[in-house]
Design a protein around this motif. Structure first.
Motif, PDB file in Angstrom:
ATOM      1  N   ASP A 171       9.440   8.178  -2.609  1.00 57.98           N
ATOM      2  CA  ASP A 171      10.378   6.675  -2.517  1.00 57.98           C
ATOM      3  C   ASP A 171      10.034   6.630  -4.221  1.00 57.98           C
ATOM      4  O   ASP A 171       9.340   6.847  -4.362  1.00 57.98           O
ATOM      5  N   ARG A 191      13.929   2.370  -0.745  1.00 58.26           N
ATOM      6  CA  ARG A 191      12.992   1.822  -0.504  1.00 58.26           C
ATOM      7  C   ARG A 191      12.193   1.955  -1.807  1.00 58.26           C
ATOM      8  O   ARG A 191      12.523   2.754  -2.189  1.00 58.26           O
ATOM      9  N   SER A 234      -6.556   5.408   3.284  1.00 57.43           N
ATOM     10  CA  SER A 234      -6.460   6.698   3.809  1.00 57.43           C
ATOM     11  C   SER A 234      -7.056   8.164   3.337  1.00 57.43           C
ATOM     12  O   SER A 234      -7.551   7.947   2.614  1.00 57.43           O
ATOM     13  N   SER A 253       6.939  15.256   4.229  1.00 58.05           N
ATOM     14  CA  SER A 253       6.483  14.269   3.322  1.00 58.05           C
ATOM     15  C   SER A 253       6.492  12.148   3.738  1.00 58.05           C
ATOM     16  O   SER A 253       6.318  11.510   3.130  1.00 58.05           O
ATOM     17  N   LYS A 261      -2.716   6.586  -1.833  1.00 58.82           N
ATOM     18  CA  LYS A 261      -3.941   6.383  -2.535  1.00 58.82           C
ATOM     19  C   LYS A 261      -3.786   5.687  -3.166  1.00 58.82           C
ATOM     20  O   LYS A 261      -5.285   4.833  -3.512  1.00 58.82           O
ATOM     21  N   SER A 293      -6.346  11.295   4.334  1.00 57.20           N
ATOM     22  CA  SER A 293      -5.587  12.198   4.195  1.00 57.20           C
ATOM     23  C   SER A 293      -4.939  12.335   2.842  1.00 57.20           C
ATOM     24  O   SER A 293      -4.935  11.747   1.897  1.00 57.20           O
ATOM     25  N   SER A 294      -5.786  13.982   2.509  1.00 58.48           N
ATOM     26  CA  SER A 294      -5.320  14.241   1.427  1.00 58.48           C
ATOM     27  C   SER A 294      -3.962  14.804   0.680  1.00 58.48           C
ATOM     28  O   SER A 294      -3.000  14.321   1.361  1.00 58.48           O
ATOM     29  N   ALA A 295      -3.246  14.727  -0.354  1.00 59.58           N
ATOM     30  CA  ALA A 295      -2.126  14.543  -0.721  1.00 59.58           C
ATOM     31  C   ALA A 295      -1.847  15.852  -0.485  1.00 59.58           C
ATOM     32  O   ALA A 295      -2.200  16.813  -0.643  1.00 59.58           O
ATOM     33  N   SER A 296      -0.745  15.133  -0.064  1.00 57.79           N
ATOM     34  CA  SER A 296       0.495  16.376   0.601  1.00 57.79           C
ATOM     35  C   SER A 296       0.766  17.341  -0.728  1.00 57.79           C
ATOM     36  O   SER A 296       1.201  16.570  -2.343  1.00 57.79           O
ATOM     37  N   PRO A 297       1.506  18.626  -0.884  1.00 58.24           N
ATOM     38  CA  PRO A 297       2.386  19.059  -1.504  1.00 58.24           C
ATOM     39  C   PRO A 297       3.945  18.667  -1.941  1.00 58.24           C
ATOM     40  O   PRO A 297       4.503  17.799  -0.716  1.00 58.24           O
ATOM     41  N   ALA A 325       1.023  -0.887   0.161  1.00 59.19           N
ATOM     42  CA  ALA A 325       0.471  -0.358  -0.378  1.00 59.19           C
ATOM     43  C   ALA A 325       1.014   1.162   0.049  1.00 59.19           C
ATOM     44  O   ALA A 325       2.225   1.319   0.322  1.00 59.19           O
ATOM     45  N   VAL A 326       0.746   2.670  -1.466  1.00 60.36           N
ATOM     46  CA  VAL A 326       1.291   3.273  -1.672  1.00 60.36           C
ATOM     47  C   VAL A 326       0.283   3.929  -1.796  1.00 60.36           C
ATOM     48  O   VAL A 326      -0.278   4.448  -2.498  1.00 60.36           O
ATOM     49  N   ARG A 352       3.193   9.799   3.664  1.00 62.88           N
ATOM     50  CA  ARG A 352       2.289   9.664   2.111  1.00 62.88           C
ATOM     51  C   ARG A 352       3.601   8.595   1.659  1.00 62.88           C
ATOM     52  O   ARG A 352       2.389   7.495   1.304  1.00 62.88           O
ATOM     53  N   SER A 353       4.741   8.120   2.415  1.00 64.02           N
ATOM     54  CA  SER A 353       5.181   7.468   1.358  1.00 64.02           C
ATOM     55  C   SER A 353       5.238   6.261   1.955  1.00 64.02           C
ATOM     56  O   SER A 353       5.526   5.127   2.490  1.00 64.02           O
ATOM     57  N   THR A 354       4.301   5.978   3.578  1.00 63.18           N
ATOM     58  CA  THR A 354       4.842   4.902   4.741  1.00 63.18           C
ATOM     59  C   THR A 354       3.365   4.020   4.414  1.00 63.18           C
ATOM     60  O   THR A 354       2.019   4.908   4.433  1.00 63.18           O
ATOM     61  N   PRO A 355       3.351   3.041   4.604  1.00 61.18           N
ATOM     62  CA  PRO A 355       2.799   2.042   4.220  1.00 61.18           C
ATOM     63  C   PRO A 355       1.286   1.839   5.829  1.00 61.18           C
ATOM     64  O   PRO A 355       1.571   2.102   6.935  1.00 61.18           O
ATOM     65  N   THR A 356       0.074   2.306   5.120  1.00 64.94           N
ATOM     66  CA  THR A 356      -0.619   2.492   6.306  1.00 64.94           C
ATOM     67  C   THR A 356      -1.389   1.550   6.311  1.00 64.94           C
ATOM     68  O   THR A 356      -1.764   0.005   5.530  1.00 64.94           O
ATOM     69  N   GLY A 362       3.315  13.270  -3.266  1.00 65.92           N
ATOM     70  CA  GLY A 362       3.737  12.725  -2.477  1.00 65.92           C
ATOM     71  C   GLY A 362       4.615  12.056  -1.820  1.00 65.92           C
ATOM     72  O   GLY A 362       5.401  12.093  -0.457  1.00 65.92           O
ATOM     73  N   VAL A 363       4.491  10.552  -2.401  1.00 62.63           N
ATOM     74  CA  VAL A 363       5.569   9.356  -2.253  1.00 62.63           C
ATOM     75  C   VAL A 363       6.701  10.067  -2.708  1.00 62.63           C
ATOM     76  O   VAL A 363       6.710  10.297  -4.053  1.00 62.63           O
TER      77      VAL A 363
END
Lengths: 146, 460
Positions: free
Chosen positions: A94, A66, B430, B418, A53, B432-436, A50-51, B421-425, A91-92
């Motif tokens: 990686d 990663r 999720s 940031s 959305k 959360s809205s997209a971060s800048p 999962a990354v 956003r790149s952390t697996p949840t 926002g990702v």
């Protein structure tokens, strides 16, 4: 065994062993596994990816680094579908590794990927199988090896 | 130790130093003088109090300086704290993870005044289990999930347990989840409170995000100053300082050359629980050859595990005013062994020396080194600014503003911004809205890959 696939137009079909999936997704699963085998030395793979959305095909980690993996299997996703996919990656930070089935398809997908120009690297299975020193290429045309 | 041809010892600065003295006797200011006198050394200053050593060092040191106030989460530096081993050999990976769990258990528990296992066996058991659960994951997880190891029923708890390949650890936490709440509280309530206090503290979250290359900074003879600040719990401060100290020790042992030398200055090492016999005590004995030395500032010799190891492995002892007779007596015994012989008996010399140590004025000290003992005055380092009302504070603030403009802080802030956003949840949906996007200028992905500028996997 979870199914049978026909990879080429001629020749015997192959039995597929692995996690359960729909028949139409089997070839995709095989290609994910094929990619993992290429980078089996030193990298740890997981399908729990999962990354942002969305969910990547897989994730690989090594030495604190990663990367998310996207296998473009059927080559049928359109520009808007890719742009939607990349919006889910917003926002990702990686890396995202995109593997395509052909050079032409790879260049096409690469051209649609300005949104992830800082994080996406592209290649094909053919490039990975070749002896190219740096088979990965980014949006700006710079190459790298993992 | 090295000697010249005529047999006189060559005293270099590559040894550990112990500074002992009551409060307001000049230990901290002598530390500032040491740092200024040895610009060839990298310095790391751990100060558990405001307006003390850290502030004085910041006032006087120029050049390659970074300042960290734990309560100031707007200007964090991201250290890589508690990361799982990524060694390709599974057995080595297991060994390294085990060692990291042991060290962090020590950092979490043994610096709180617990004398040993007998005092907190249950806490030690659950602390070690939770750390193993976190370190042994199929996919590295962010450190902020660690307190969730005691929150049975949450997505994060399930994620931790399901992602751990160790059968016995999984079973342990599944049993914990099956307990009634009261039983869970009695089993691991204390541990849960400790973990929440530390790993959910804003200071810990801000400073454990990774992104700062500590080894490179120290090899550039940088001066890294830590100050606790306000509203940071003792536990969070001890854990951050302890983990960074352990990181420095590991980096020193791994580097190829012992030069430039690094020196860790730990103020109030015993009062603030910043000294562990397993970490700093062991390092005192081992890391001089790796170019890492320690200067330890204490008011008395009540080190956990005893002071013998510290005294033995610190080649330089500095005794400032010690009004307490017993301590002054120990100092006198140490000093006397290095004084030239006179016609008097040892007993006759000891008592006046003890009295002298008890009554040393601020700034005066006795130094004991292998080359002998002597008494000296440490001159005050002159203030760089006139003593006009408010000027020093204003100048210090200006200096801090300049330091905070350094890219090291910006890089950590970008990673934190940031980060989620790149952390697996655990939840796919999720909210959360997209971060800048990161504020750093766009760069080629291939170039970033080659130069290792991708974000570390676990958010540290």
């Amino acid at each position: 065994m979870v199914g049978i696939i026909q990879e080429k137009k001629t020749g015997r079909p192959a039995y597929v062993y692995g996690r359960r999936s729909k028949q139409r997704e089997l070839l995709h699963e095989v290609n994910v596994g094929r990619f993992a085998l290429i980078y089996r030395d030193g990298w740890t793979f997981s399908r729990d990816a999962a990354v942002g959305k969305t969910e990547a095909d897989a994730v690989m980690t090594r030495g604190g680094r990663r990367a998310w993996i996207e296998i473009d299997n059927a080559g049928k996703q359109t520009r808007s579908q890719y742009q939607h996919k990349w919006s889910l990656y917003a926002g990702v930070t990686d890396f995202v590794l995109v593997v395509c089935q052909s050079e032409k398809r790879m260049q096409q997908v690469r051209g649609w990927s300005a949104a992830v120009r800082e994080t996406a690297l592209f290649t094909t299975f053919e490039r990975l199988a070749s002896s190219a020193a740096e088979p990965w290429i980014d949006y700006d045309g710079h190459t790298a090896e993992l | 130790m090295m000697w010249t041809k005529d047999g006189t010892p060559i005293t270099n600065w590559g040894f550990n130093i112990l500074k002992v003295g009551a409060t307001r006797k000049g230990k901290s200011l002598s530390g500032v003088a040491d740092i200024l006198a040895h610009p060839e050394e990298a310095a790391i200053v751990f100060d558990p109090h405001p307006d003390s050593l850290a502030k004085e060092v910041l006032t006087h040191v120029e050049g390659n300086v970074l300042f960290v106030r734990l309560s100031d989460i707007d200007h964090p530096l991201g250290f890589t704290l508690l990361t799982p081993s990524s060694h390709p050999d599974p057995r080595r990976r297991a060994m390294e993870n085990q060692k990291r769990a042991d060290v962090f258990t020590d950092i979490l528990l043994h610096r709180r005044g617990s004398d040993g296992l007998a005092g907190t066996p249950l806490m030690e058991e659950w602390t070690t289990a939770a750390l193993m659960l976190f370190l042994y994951q199929k996919l590295p997880l962010p450190l902020r999930l660690l307190p969730s190891a005691f929150m049975a029923g949450t997505d994060e708890f399930d994620r931790l347990v399901n992602g751990c390949p160790l059968g016995e650890i999984k079973a342990k936490f599944r049993q914990y989840a099956a307990m009634p709440p009261r039983a869970q509280r009695s089993e691991a309530g204390s541990t849960q409170r400790l973990f929440s206090a530390v790993f959910r503290s804003p200071a810990f979250v801000a400073f454990s995000g990774g992104g700062f290359d500590l080894g490179r900074f120290l090899d550039a003879r940088g001066k890294l100053i830590f100050e606790r600040g306000e509203d940071v719990s003792d536990d969070a401060m001890r854990v951050i300082y302890g983990a960074v100290s352990h990181l420095i020790i590991d980096l020193a042992k791994a580097r190829k050359s012992p030069f430039p030398r690094w020196r860790v200055h730990t103020d109030e090492a015993t009062n603030a629980g910043l000294f562990s016999p397993r970490v700093e005590g062991k390092a005192l004995a081992e890391t001089s050859k790796n170019g890492l030395n320690f200067t330890i500032y204490v008011q008395n010799l009540d080190f956990p595990g005893g002071a013998e190891g510290v005294l033995q492995n610190s080649l330089r002892h500095e005794w400032f005013g010690c009004p307490l007779y017993d301590l002054a007596r120990k100092a006198a015994v140490d000093i006397l062994s290095g004084l030239p012989a006179t016609g008097e008996s040892r007993a006759a010399r000891l008592e006046p020396l003890t009295n002298e140590v008890m009554n040393l004025p601020p700034g005066w000290r006795y130094v004991r080194e292998p080359r002998g003992s002597w008494k000296e005055y440490v001159p005050m380092v002159p203030s760089p600014w006139p003593s006009w009302p408010g000027l020093a504070a204003a100048k210090l603030q200006e200096k801090l503003e300049r330091i905070w403009e350094r890219p090291e802080y910006r890089r950590t802030r970008d990673l934190l911004a940031s980060g989620d956003r790149s952390t697996p949840t655990s939840s796919r949906s999720s909210d959360s809205s997209a971060s800048p996007p990161p504020t750093s200028p766009p760069s080629s992905a291939a170039k970033r890959w080659k130069f290792g500028k991708g974000r570390p996997a676990d958010g540290s």
